[in-house]
Design a protein around this motif. Structure first.
Motif, PDB file in Angstrom:
ATOM      1  N   GLU A 105       0.872  -1.186   0.000  1.00  0.00           N
ATOM      2  CA  GLU A 105       0.000   0.000   0.000  1.00  0.00           C
ATOM      3  C   GLU A 105       0.904   1.230   0.000  1.00  0.00           C
ATOM      4  O   GLU A 105       1.818   1.354   0.806  1.00  0.00           O
ATOM      5  CB  GLU A 105      -0.905  -0.019   1.235  1.00  0.00           C
ATOM      6  N   VAL A 106       0.643   2.142  -0.928  1.00  0.00           N
ATOM      7  CA  VAL A 106       1.646   3.137  -1.259  1.00  0.00           C
ATOM      8  C   VAL A 106       1.957   4.113  -0.130  1.00  0.00           C
ATOM      9  O   VAL A 106       3.108   4.531   0.047  1.00  0.00           O
ATOM     10  CB  VAL A 106       1.234   3.900  -2.534  1.00  0.00           C
ATOM     11  N   LEU A 107       0.991   4.484   0.681  1.00  0.00           N
ATOM     12  CA  LEU A 107       1.258   5.496   1.701  1.00  0.00           C
ATOM     13  C   LEU A 107       1.766   4.900   3.000  1.00  0.00           C
ATOM     14  O   LEU A 107       2.731   5.399   3.587  1.00  0.00           O
ATOM     15  CB  LEU A 107      -0.011   6.320   1.965  1.00  0.00           C
ATOM     16  N   ASN A 108       1.136   3.792   3.469  1.00  0.00           N
ATOM     17  CA  ASN A 108       1.480   3.257   4.788  1.00  0.00           C
ATOM     18  C   ASN A 108       2.110   1.863   4.758  1.00  0.00           C
ATOM     19  O   ASN A 108       2.453   1.328   5.812  1.00  0.00           O
ATOM     20  CB  ASN A 108       0.221   3.208   5.669  1.00  0.00           C
ATOM     21  N   GLY A 109       2.261   1.262   3.596  1.00  0.00           N
ATOM     22  CA  GLY A 109       2.735  -0.111   3.533  1.00  0.00           C
ATOM     23  C   GLY A 109       4.235  -0.269   3.384  1.00  0.00           C
ATOM     24  O   GLY A 109       4.739  -1.396   3.349  1.00  0.00           O
ATOM     25  N   TYR A 110       4.979   0.815   3.317  1.00  0.00           N
ATOM     26  CA  TYR A 110       6.421   0.739   3.111  1.00  0.00           C
ATOM     27  C   TYR A 110       7.180   0.730   4.438  1.00  0.00           C
ATOM     28  O   TYR A 110       6.808   1.417   5.393  1.00  0.00           O
ATOM     29  CB  TYR A 110       6.909   1.933   2.290  1.00  0.00           C
ATOM     30  N   LYS A 111       8.259  -0.043   4.491  1.00  0.00           N
ATOM     31  CA  LYS A 111       9.164  -0.039   5.630  1.00  0.00           C
ATOM     32  C   LYS A 111      10.098   1.172   5.502  1.00  0.00           C
ATOM     33  O   LYS A 111      10.571   1.497   4.418  1.00  0.00           O
ATOM     34  CB  LYS A 111       9.991  -1.329   5.649  1.00  0.00           C
ATOM     35  N   TRP A 112      10.347   1.843   6.622  1.00  0.00           N
ATOM     36  CA  TRP A 112      11.252   2.994   6.626  1.00  0.00           C
ATOM     37  C   TRP A 112      12.539   2.636   7.363  1.00  0.00           C
ATOM     38  O   TRP A 112      12.525   1.894   8.341  1.00  0.00           O
ATOM     39  CB  TRP A 112      10.605   4.198   7.310  1.00  0.00           C
ATOM     40  N   GLU A 113      13.648   3.190   6.886  1.00  0.00           N
ATOM     41  CA  GLU A 113      14.936   3.066   7.564  1.00  0.00           C
ATOM     42  C   GLU A 113      15.452   4.465   7.904  1.00  0.00           C
ATOM     43  O   GLU A 113      15.035   5.454   7.286  1.00  0.00           O
ATOM     44  CB  GLU A 113      15.942   2.328   6.681  1.00  0.00           C
ATOM     45  N   LEU A 114      16.358   4.533   8.861  1.00  0.00           N
ATOM     46  CA  LEU A 114      16.858   5.827   9.345  1.00  0.00           C
ATOM     47  C   LEU A 114      18.379   5.790   9.441  1.00  0.00           C
ATOM     48  O   LEU A 114      18.947   4.839   9.984  1.00  0.00           O
ATOM     49  CB  LEU A 114      16.256   6.135  10.719  1.00  0.00           C
ATOM     50  N   TYR A 115      19.010   6.845   8.910  1.00  0.00           N
ATOM     51  CA  TYR A 115      20.472   6.928   8.944  1.00  0.00           C
ATOM     52  C   TYR A 115      20.915   8.330   9.334  1.00  0.00           C
ATOM     53  O   TYR A 115      20.270   9.315   8.979  1.00  0.00           O
ATOM     54  CB  TYR A 115      21.065   6.579   7.574  1.00  0.00           C
ATOM     55  N   ASN A 116      22.021   8.383  10.074  1.00  0.00           N
ATOM     56  CA  ASN A 116      22.662   9.650  10.396  1.00  0.00           C
ATOM     57  C   ASN A 116      23.882   9.775   9.498  1.00  0.00           C
ATOM     58  O   ASN A 116      24.962   9.291   9.819  1.00  0.00           O
ATOM     59  CB  ASN A 116      23.078   9.694  11.874  1.00  0.00           C
ATOM     60  N   ILE A 117      23.701  10.408   8.352  1.00  0.00           N
ATOM     61  CA  ILE A 117      24.807  10.457   7.395  1.00  0.00           C
ATOM     62  C   ILE A 117      25.833  11.518   7.762  1.00  0.00           C
ATOM     63  O   ILE A 117      26.916  11.567   7.162  1.00  0.00           O
ATOM     64  CB  ILE A 117      24.292  10.676   5.954  1.00  0.00           C
ATOM     65  N   ALA A 118      25.523  12.371   8.739  1.00  0.00           N
ATOM     66  CA  ALA A 118      26.528  13.312   9.233  1.00  0.00           C
ATOM     67  C   ALA A 118      27.630  12.565   9.974  1.00  0.00           C
ATOM     68  O   ALA A 118      28.781  12.998  10.000  1.00  0.00           O
ATOM     69  CB  ALA A 118      25.881  14.352  10.147  1.00  0.00           C
ATOM     70  N   GLU A 119      27.280  11.433  10.573  1.00  0.00           N
ATOM     71  CA  GLU A 119      28.268  10.641  11.309  1.00  0.00           C
ATOM     72  C   GLU A 119      28.717   9.412  10.514  1.00  0.00           C
ATOM     73  O   GLU A 119      29.824   8.910  10.734  1.00  0.00           O
ATOM     74  CB  GLU A 119      27.679  10.207  12.658  1.00  0.00           C
ATOM     75  N   GLY A 120      27.871   8.900   9.636  1.00  0.00           N
ATOM     76  CA  GLY A 120      28.239   7.751   8.809  1.00  0.00           C
ATOM     77  C   GLY A 120      27.637   7.912   7.428  1.00  0.00           C
ATOM     78  O   GLY A 120      26.524   7.450   7.172  1.00  0.00           O
ATOM     79  N   TYR A 121      28.369   8.587   6.531  1.00  0.00           N
ATOM     80  CA  TYR A 121      27.795   8.993   5.244  1.00  0.00           C
ATOM     81  C   TYR A 121      27.434   7.831   4.343  1.00  0.00           C
ATOM     82  O   TYR A 121      26.667   7.976   3.402  1.00  0.00           O
ATOM     83  CB  TYR A 121      28.751   9.932   4.506  1.00  0.00           C
ATOM     84  N   SER A 122      27.973   6.636   4.613  1.00  0.00           N
ATOM     85  CA  SER A 122      27.695   5.488   3.749  1.00  0.00           C
ATOM     86  C   SER A 122      26.313   4.897   3.986  1.00  0.00           C
ATOM     87  O   SER A 122      25.846   4.067   3.213  1.00  0.00           O
ATOM     88  CB  SER A 122      28.748   4.395   3.963  1.00  0.00           C
ATOM     89  N   GLY A 123      25.628   5.315   5.062  1.00  0.00           N
ATOM     90  CA  GLY A 123      24.301   4.765   5.337  1.00  0.00           C
ATOM     91  C   GLY A 123      24.338   3.286   5.636  1.00  0.00           C
ATOM     92  O   GLY A 123      23.539   2.512   5.114  1.00  0.00           O
ATOM     93  N   ASN A 124      25.263   2.880   6.475  1.00  0.00           N
ATOM     94  CA  ASN A 124      25.455   1.455   6.758  1.00  0.00           C
ATOM     95  C   ASN A 124      24.634   0.963   7.937  1.00  0.00           C
ATOM     96  O   ASN A 124      24.273  -0.207   8.005  1.00  0.00           O
ATOM     97  CB  ASN A 124      26.940   1.180   7.016  1.00  0.00           C
ATOM     98  N   THR A 125      24.321   1.853   8.877  1.00  0.00           N
ATOM     99  CA  THR A 125      23.667   1.438  10.117  1.00  0.00           C
ATOM    100  C   THR A 125      22.263   2.023  10.207  1.00  0.00           C
ATOM    101  O   THR A 125      22.094   3.241  10.302  1.00  0.00           O
ATOM    102  CB  THR A 125      24.484   1.876  11.345  1.00  0.00           C
TER     103      THR A 125
END
Length: 363
Positions: A105-125
């Motif tokens: 479902e386009v609005l609420n069915g997606y999983k979200w991830e969160l990254y702090n790219i100021a501290e880890g720009y590669s988005g690994n964690t």
């Protein structure tokens, strides 16, 4: 970025967050040209970017970024950057499936991830579990930015959106005539050769010493066709989406003077992606014939154009030539004739069902 005499820190590195929409504001600031408020009597929207010129000064190498927020969205997949953090939805399926698998479902069915790219720009964690409040804040910010920049309504259908018929200046036309050099005509405004018989006729004048160059092309390295002269010989290349290239070539270079080069293709339809037989002729004499098992099924190209007398962007065969491959003779006239063949009732039914399945899978 390079600007001799103005950017002193040549080879310097900057880590401020910016986006490609910041390029135009940077150029405007560098040139001292204000963004236009009106163009040909039409009011313009504000430039949605931030100049990067402040980063050129070595003293500002570590200055805070002037871009604090940026949204991203494509076919329902989305992200939001704000002040060193980025929240994003990983793609729910591989892009090569074109949305034909079941989509969330386009609005609420997606999983979200969160990254702090100021501290880890590669988005690994992924920090979404540890920082649910920050994730919630960014998801709400995406809604604000999406409303501001007219992103809604979100739609994660892909194949059905791409193949949906749109208003077209070429719809229903079967003959197209062009004179002289022309480039950059979008695929939607070009003769549509998909699933039909057609002919391409080039009336040329070869100067003393011979000629070569592009006569007509649509697409390029990743799919399309080209009718051209190579070292004086006529060639037609059909690039089947980069998977295979089919080639018709005359054995003799054209003598100086007027000639008519024709590529005529008889499609094996009705139906989609069928093969057919192509005949390349010069002055009404056949010089090459080939039957191919398949043709491009839906879209000839999404990122190249229809060109006459020249080839822009990429070529249909890098081994033959490199763009712009401008024709060195005189192209008097180029004519494209389409000979549509209707689908059988059963094939039309299957095609409609396939489109409907793609739409239902996206809902």
């Amino acid at each position: 970025m390079s600007w001799p005499g103005h950017i002193k820190d040549v080879g310097g590195i900057r880590t401020q967050f910016h986006h490609m929409i910041d390029i135009v504001p940077t150029i405007l600031e560098a040139t001292g040209i204000p963004a236009p408020l009106m163009v040909n009597g039409i009011a313009q929207k504000p430039i949605e970017g931030v100049s990067m010129a402040y980063t050129w000064d070595r003293a500002n190498a570590n200055a805070p970024s002037k871009r604090e927020t940026q949204y991203f969205e494509m076919f329902g997949n989305r992200a939001i950057y704000h002040d060193g953090w980025i929240a994003a939805t990983p793609p729910p399926q591989p892009p090569w499936l074109l949305g034909t698998a079941k989509m969330p479902e386009v609005l609420n069915g997606y999983k979200w991830e969160l990254y702090n790219i100021a501290e880890g720009y590669s988005g690994n964690t992924d920090l979404s579990t540890k920082n649910p409040d920050k994730l919630r804040e960014l998801k709400e910010l995406f809604l604000v930015e999406a409303q501001k920049y007219q992103v809604f309504p979100l739609d994660n259908a892909i194949l059905s959106r791409i193949t949906t018929p749109r208003p077209s200046a070429t719809a229903g036309r079967t003959e197209f005539t062009y004179s002289g050099e022309m480039s950059g005509l979008p695929d939607g405004s070009a003769p549509n050769l998909i699933a039909k018989s057609y002919s391409i006729t080039a009336e040329v004048e070869v100067p003393p010493g011979g000629a070569e160059g592009m006569l007509n092309t649509l697409g390029g390295r990743f799919g399309g066709y080209g009718l051209y002269m190579l070292k004086g010989k006529p060639v037609f290349t059909y690039n089947l989406l980069g998977l295979e290239r089919f080639r018709w070539e005359g054995q003799q270079a054209l003598a100086p003077g007027k000639h008519t080069i024709v590529f005529d293709f008889k499609y094996d339809g009705p139906g989609i992606a069928k093969g057919g037989t192509g005949v390349l002729s010069v002055d009404a004499k056949e010089v090459a014939r080939k039957t191919i098992p398949h043709t491009i099924p839906a879209l000839m190209t999404i990122d190249e154009s229809f060109d006459v007398g020249v080839d822009t962007r990429t070529g249909v065969d890098d081994n033959d030539y490199q763009p712009p491959f401008r024709f060195t003779g005189k192209l008097v006239k180029l004519t494209v004739n389409l000979k549509p063949g209707p689908m059988s009732a059963e094939e039309q039914k299957r095609f409609n069902e396939a489109v409907m399945r793609a739409k239902l899978a996206a809902e």
